[in-house]
Design an enzyme around this catalytic site. Structure first.
Site, PDB file in Angstrom:
ATOM      1  N   LYS A  29      44.737  14.704   8.574  1.00 26.82           N
ATOM      2  CA  LYS A  29      45.138  13.492   9.323  1.00 26.82           C
ATOM      3  C   LYS A  29      45.630  12.404   8.374  1.00 26.82           C
ATOM      4  CE  LYS A  29      41.950  10.321  10.642  1.00 26.82           C
ATOM      5  NZ  LYS A  29      42.225   8.916  10.307  1.00 26.82           N
ATOM      6  N   ASN A  30      44.851  12.144   7.342  1.00 22.19           N
ATOM      7  CA  ASN A  30      45.183  11.000   6.494  1.00 22.19           C
ATOM      8  C   ASN A  30      46.347  11.267   5.539  1.00 22.19           C
ATOM      9  OD1 ASN A  30      43.349   9.473   7.829  1.00 22.19           O
ATOM     10  ND2 ASN A  30      41.735   9.630   6.285  1.00 22.19           N
ATOM     11  N   ARG A 101      45.124   2.344  12.308  1.00 22.71           N
ATOM     12  CA  ARG A 101      45.331   1.676  11.027  1.00 22.71           C
ATOM     13  C   ARG A 101      46.642   2.119  10.383  1.00 22.71           C
ATOM     14  NH1 ARG A 101      43.199  -2.712  10.131  1.00 22.71           N
ATOM     15  NH2 ARG A 101      43.561  -3.278   7.995  1.00 22.71           N
ATOM     16  N   CYS A 125      39.474   2.010  13.204  1.00 23.88           N
ATOM     17  CA  CYS A 125      38.013   1.938  13.290  1.00 23.88           C
ATOM     18  C   CYS A 125      37.510   0.640  12.682  1.00 23.88           C
ATOM     19  CB  CYS A 125      37.384   3.123  12.549  1.00 23.88           C
ATOM     20  SG  CYS A 125      37.671   4.704  13.356  1.00 23.88           S
ATOM     21  N   ARG A 130      39.137  -5.309   6.973  1.00 22.93           N
ATOM     22  CA  ARG A 130      40.136  -4.366   6.440  1.00 22.93           C
ATOM     23  C   ARG A 130      41.408  -5.141   6.080  1.00 22.93           C
ATOM     24  NH1 ARG A 130      39.817   1.371   9.610  1.00 22.93           N
ATOM     25  NH2 ARG A 130      40.753   2.073   7.669  1.00 22.93           N
ATOM     26  N   PRO A 131      41.350  -5.960   5.028  1.00 24.47           N
ATOM     27  CA  PRO A 131      42.522  -6.755   4.653  1.00 24.47           C
ATOM     28  C   PRO A 131      43.650  -5.858   4.150  1.00 24.47           C
ATOM     29  CG  PRO A 131      40.849  -6.903   2.937  1.00 24.47           C
ATOM     30  CD  PRO A 131      40.245  -6.112   4.065  1.00 24.47           C
ATOM     31  N   ASP A 133      45.908  -7.322   1.869  1.00 17.92           N
ATOM     32  CA  ASP A 133      46.474  -8.182   0.826  1.00 17.92           C
ATOM     33  C   ASP A 133      47.081  -7.388  -0.332  1.00 17.92           C
ATOM     34  OD1 ASP A 133      43.584  -7.626   0.532  1.00 17.92           O
ATOM     35  OD2 ASP A 133      43.836  -8.584  -1.416  1.00 17.92           O
ATOM     36  N   ASP A 314      34.090   8.757   4.183  1.00 16.10           N
ATOM     37  CA  ASP A 314      34.238   9.347   5.525  1.00 16.10           C
ATOM     38  C   ASP A 314      33.221  10.463   5.784  1.00 16.10           C
ATOM     39  OD1 ASP A 314      36.317   7.607   5.863  1.00 16.10           O
ATOM     40  OD2 ASP A 314      37.895   9.093   5.578  1.00 16.10           O
ATOM     41  N   ILE A 336      32.355   1.480  -0.101  1.00 14.15           N
ATOM     42  CA  ILE A 336      33.744   1.200   0.292  1.00 14.15           C
ATOM     43  C   ILE A 336      33.799   0.217   1.461  1.00 14.15           C
ATOM     44  CG2 ILE A 336      35.962   2.217   0.995  1.00 14.15           C
ATOM     45  CD1 ILE A 336      35.016   3.408  -1.637  1.00 14.15           C
ATOM     46  N   ARG A 406      40.672  11.067  17.671  1.00 15.02           N
ATOM     47  CA  ARG A 406      41.637  10.577  16.687  1.00 15.02           C
ATOM     48  C   ARG A 406      41.751  11.517  15.498  1.00 15.02           C
ATOM     49  NH1 ARG A 406      40.530   4.724  14.877  1.00 15.02           N
ATOM     50  NH2 ARG A 406      42.377   5.352  13.745  1.00 15.02           N
TER      51      ARG A 406
HETATM   52  N1  EPU Z   1      41.092  -3.272   0.662  1.00 11.46           N
HETATM   53  C1  EPU Z   1      41.389  -4.568   0.328  1.00 11.46           C
HETATM   54  N2  EPU Z   1      42.712  -4.970   0.398  1.00 11.46           N
HETATM   55  C2  EPU Z   1      43.704  -4.127   0.783  1.00 11.46           C
HETATM   56  C3  EPU Z   1      43.390  -2.810   1.132  1.00 11.46           C
HETATM   57  C4  EPU Z   1      42.064  -2.400   1.066  1.00 11.46           C
HETATM   58  O1  EPU Z   1      40.518  -5.347  -0.036  1.00 11.46           O
HETATM   59  O2  EPU Z   1      44.869  -4.563   0.821  1.00 11.46           O
HETATM   60  C5  EPU Z   1      39.684  -2.809   0.576  1.00 11.46           C
HETATM   61  C6  EPU Z   1      39.124  -2.397   1.924  1.00 11.46           C
HETATM   62  O3  EPU Z   1      38.613  -3.511   2.637  1.00 11.46           O
HETATM   63  C7  EPU Z   1      38.047  -1.398   1.529  1.00 11.46           C
HETATM   64  C8  EPU Z   1      38.651  -0.733   0.277  1.00 11.46           C
HETATM   65  O4  EPU Z   1      39.648  -1.618  -0.197  1.00 11.46           O
HETATM   66  O5  EPU Z   1      36.880  -2.069   1.191  1.00 11.46           O
HETATM   67  C9  EPU Z   1      39.257   0.631   0.500  1.00 11.46           C
HETATM   68  O6  EPU Z   1      40.212   0.570   1.564  1.00 11.46           O
HETATM   69  P1  EPU Z   1      41.447   1.572   1.667  1.00 11.46           P
HETATM   70  O7  EPU Z   1      42.685   0.762   1.674  1.00 11.46           O
HETATM   71  O8  EPU Z   1      41.299   2.623   0.618  1.00 11.46           O
HETATM   72  O9  EPU Z   1      41.235   2.210   3.092  1.00 11.46           O
HETATM   73  P2  EPU Z   1      42.336   2.530   4.182  1.00 11.46           P
HETATM   74  O10 EPU Z   1      43.592   2.975   3.528  1.00 11.46           O
HETATM   75  O11 EPU Z   1      42.406   1.436   5.183  1.00 11.46           O
HETATM   76  C10 EPU Z   1      41.793   5.073   4.330  1.00 11.46           C
HETATM   77  C11 EPU Z   1      41.426   6.037   5.422  1.00 11.46           C
HETATM   78  C12 EPU Z   1      39.984   5.812   5.859  1.00 11.46           C
HETATM   79  C13 EPU Z   1      39.058   5.947   4.657  1.00 11.46           C
HETATM   80  C14 EPU Z   1      39.525   5.022   3.525  1.00 11.46           C
HETATM   81  C15 EPU Z   1      38.738   5.205   2.238  1.00 11.46           C
HETATM   82  C16 EPU Z   1      43.532   6.368   6.529  1.00 11.46           C
HETATM   83  C17 EPU Z   1      44.371   6.166   7.733  1.00 11.46           C
HETATM   84  N3  EPU Z   1      42.315   5.838   6.554  1.00 11.46           N
HETATM   85  O12 EPU Z   1      41.660   3.770   4.909  1.00 11.46           O
HETATM   86  O13 EPU Z   1      39.716   6.865   6.747  1.00 11.46           O
HETATM   87  O14 EPU Z   1      37.750   5.603   5.021  1.00 11.46           O
HETATM   88  O15 EPU Z   1      40.910   5.261   3.218  1.00 11.46           O
HETATM   89  O16 EPU Z   1      38.825   6.521   1.798  1.00 11.46           O
HETATM   90  O17 EPU Z   1      43.935   7.032   5.585  1.00 11.46           O
HETATM   91  C18 EPU Z   1      38.837   7.889   8.659  1.00 11.46           C
HETATM   92  O18 EPU Z   1      39.662   8.813   8.503  1.00 11.46           O
HETATM   93  O19 EPU Z   1      37.885   7.963   9.478  1.00 11.46           O
HETATM   94  C19 EPU Z   1      38.979   6.673   7.884  1.00 11.46           C
HETATM   95  C20 EPU Z   1      38.407   5.526   8.222  1.00 11.46           C
END
Ligand code: EPU
Length: 427
Positions: A29-30, A101, A125, A130-131, A133, A314, A336, A406
């Protein structure tokens, strides 16, 4: 919440059946979600295989592509043909983005293709703040201007993107992929440092390279992107889903079963395999499958989630289920997300004894879990409830299963083929 005209559904699980047999893992998925967004860069036809098309997140991404003007055709259950020769819009609305997301990956791909993207802020979720930035910081480094006129959208534009240096302050899967996508079309070379290294980062880089991008270093701390002026269509097969594989591995162990999990890349599963072995499971690793079995209550285990190659966040709700009936006290520390222990309340309703202190869950193993009514709080929390129901005594009913839809393709039929008593019912 019940939507008018759409019946609510729940899973009903009669627990206590050991899972045995073989199961085949679907596409990641991801990986597939950013790959679908990235196909916008092709200006041609991509035929993408091993797509779990029945996942609701995948449906929303395909719908977004259609709304942008792409031709989308399901060739068969797992293969999609996407024609992005014409992209007529650069706007992705909240009707799409409110559901997932990963819709934010259209910011990178539309910026790269059209020099403009307006994408409503994404849902997904609720795991804590989930910023985005770091995504924005990356786009700005490439020369994009961010408009603050509409706070409900990310609106970025640039006549041309220019290669640059980007250093992420936090390791982010989303930011790494999004900036890599946009930088593929920048003029010159972009160096992205402190990047995420998850298997799906490498898969997206491989897909972009198949479309003519020039990306090196994906899977290491630094990614180098030599921008190209034009990309093209390709044929591509998505990698297997690391977390779906891990879910079946844990389910095999938690039900004291014996399951051969096929169509996996064992290297991607090393941290999960290590923690299952520490917990007392037997894990045999083959070329593209793993066999997991367990005969007794699990041993205690300490887990700390971390970016890849650390233990995946996850997977922690699933390991918590296994450890909730371990022979002593186990610890899970979540590094995380700030709000990823919501499932604990549901597990407590099934008899688990778990205390949460900040980002630490202290799990005192009990002899057994008892079936009752619970809910899926998010995707992986929901999967954890399914595994809890499979090993609990009695009947477990799980509500809010739209979260589980999902991320798990054909979950009911896969589990039933392993001997589980699980049904999906309307209520
Ligand atoms: N973060 C920031 N700023 C940003 C982006 C992220 O501070 O601009 C922080 C987040 O708040 C968090 C950390 O960095 O504390 C990691 O976030 P990341 O960006 O890696 O997560 P994501 O890309 O939003 C993906 C997966 C999630 C998985 C995380 C961590 C997708 C669609 N989602 O989320 O998967 O938990 O990486 O591995 O790829 C799931 O599949 O159930 C799921 C939630």
């Amino acid at each position: 919440m019940k939507k008018e005209g759409i019946p609510l559904e729940k899973f009903v699980i009669k627990g206590g059946h050991k899972l045995t047999g073989e199961v085949s893992i679907s596409g990641s998925k991801n990986a597939v979600l950013p790959i679908l967004a990235a196909s916008v860069l092709a200006e041609g036809v991509c035929v993408i295989d091993n797509i779990p098309t029945s996942l609701s997140d995948v449906s929303y991404m395909l719908e977004a592509l259609r709304k942008l003007g792409a031709g989308v055709e399901l060739i068969n259950e797992n293969t999609v043909r996407i024609d992005t020769t014409e992209i007529s819009s650069t706007y992705v609305d909240y009707e799409i983005t409110g559901h997932l997301r990963a819709s934010y990956y259209f910011i990178g791909s539309l910026l790269g293709r059209k020099g403009h993207a307006k994408v409503a802020l994404p849902g997904g979720c609720n795991l804590g703040p989930r910023p985005i930035d770091q995504h924005i910081k990356g786009f700005q480094a490439l020369g994009a201007k961010v408009s603050g006129a509409d706070p409900s959208c990310v609106d970025v534009s640039s006549k041309s993107l220019f290669g640059s240096s980007v250093y992420f302050d936090v390791v982010s899967v989303g930011a790494t992929i999004n900036v890599m996508i946009a930088a593929s079309k920048a003029v010159g070379t972009t160096i992205i440092e402190n990047v995420a290294k998850e298997p799906h980062i490498v898969d997206v880089a491989n897909f972009l390279n198949s479309m003519g991008a020039d990306i090196r270093g994906a899977g290491t701390d630094t990614i180098k992107v030599n921008g190209v002026s034009k990309m093209h269509g390709c044929s591509y097969t998505v990698i297997p889903d690391q977390i779906e594989a891990g879910t079946f591995m844990v389910a095999a162990a938690a039900t004291k079963g014996d399951v051969l999990v096929n169509n996996v890349i064992p290297k991607h599963l090393e941290s999960i395999t290590a923690k299952l072995i520490e917990s007392g499971a037997d894990v045999e690793v083959f070329d593209d499958s793993v066999r997991v079995s367990m005969t007794d209550r699990s041993d205690i285990c300490t887990i700390k989630t971390a970016p890849h190659p650390g233990f995946p966040t996850d997977m922690q709700p699933l390991m918590a289920v296994l450890l909730s009936t371990s022979k002593g006290t186990s610890l899970i520390s979540e590094s995380i997300w700030s709000n990823r222990f919501k499932y604990v309340e549901q597990l407590q309703r099934m008899g688990a004894v778990i205390n949460v202190d900040g980002n630490l869950a202290i799990i005192h193993g009990v002899k057994k879990l008892l079936g009752t009514q619970v809910r899926a709080d998010d995707l992986r929390a929901g999967a954890a409830m399914v595994v809890a129901g499979l090993c609990a005594e009695g009947t477990t009913e799980i509500e809010e299963i739209h979260f589980i839809d999902r991320g798990y393709e054909n979950l009911v039929s896969k589990l039933r083929s392993l001997g589980a008593d699980i049904t999906r019912v309307e209520y």
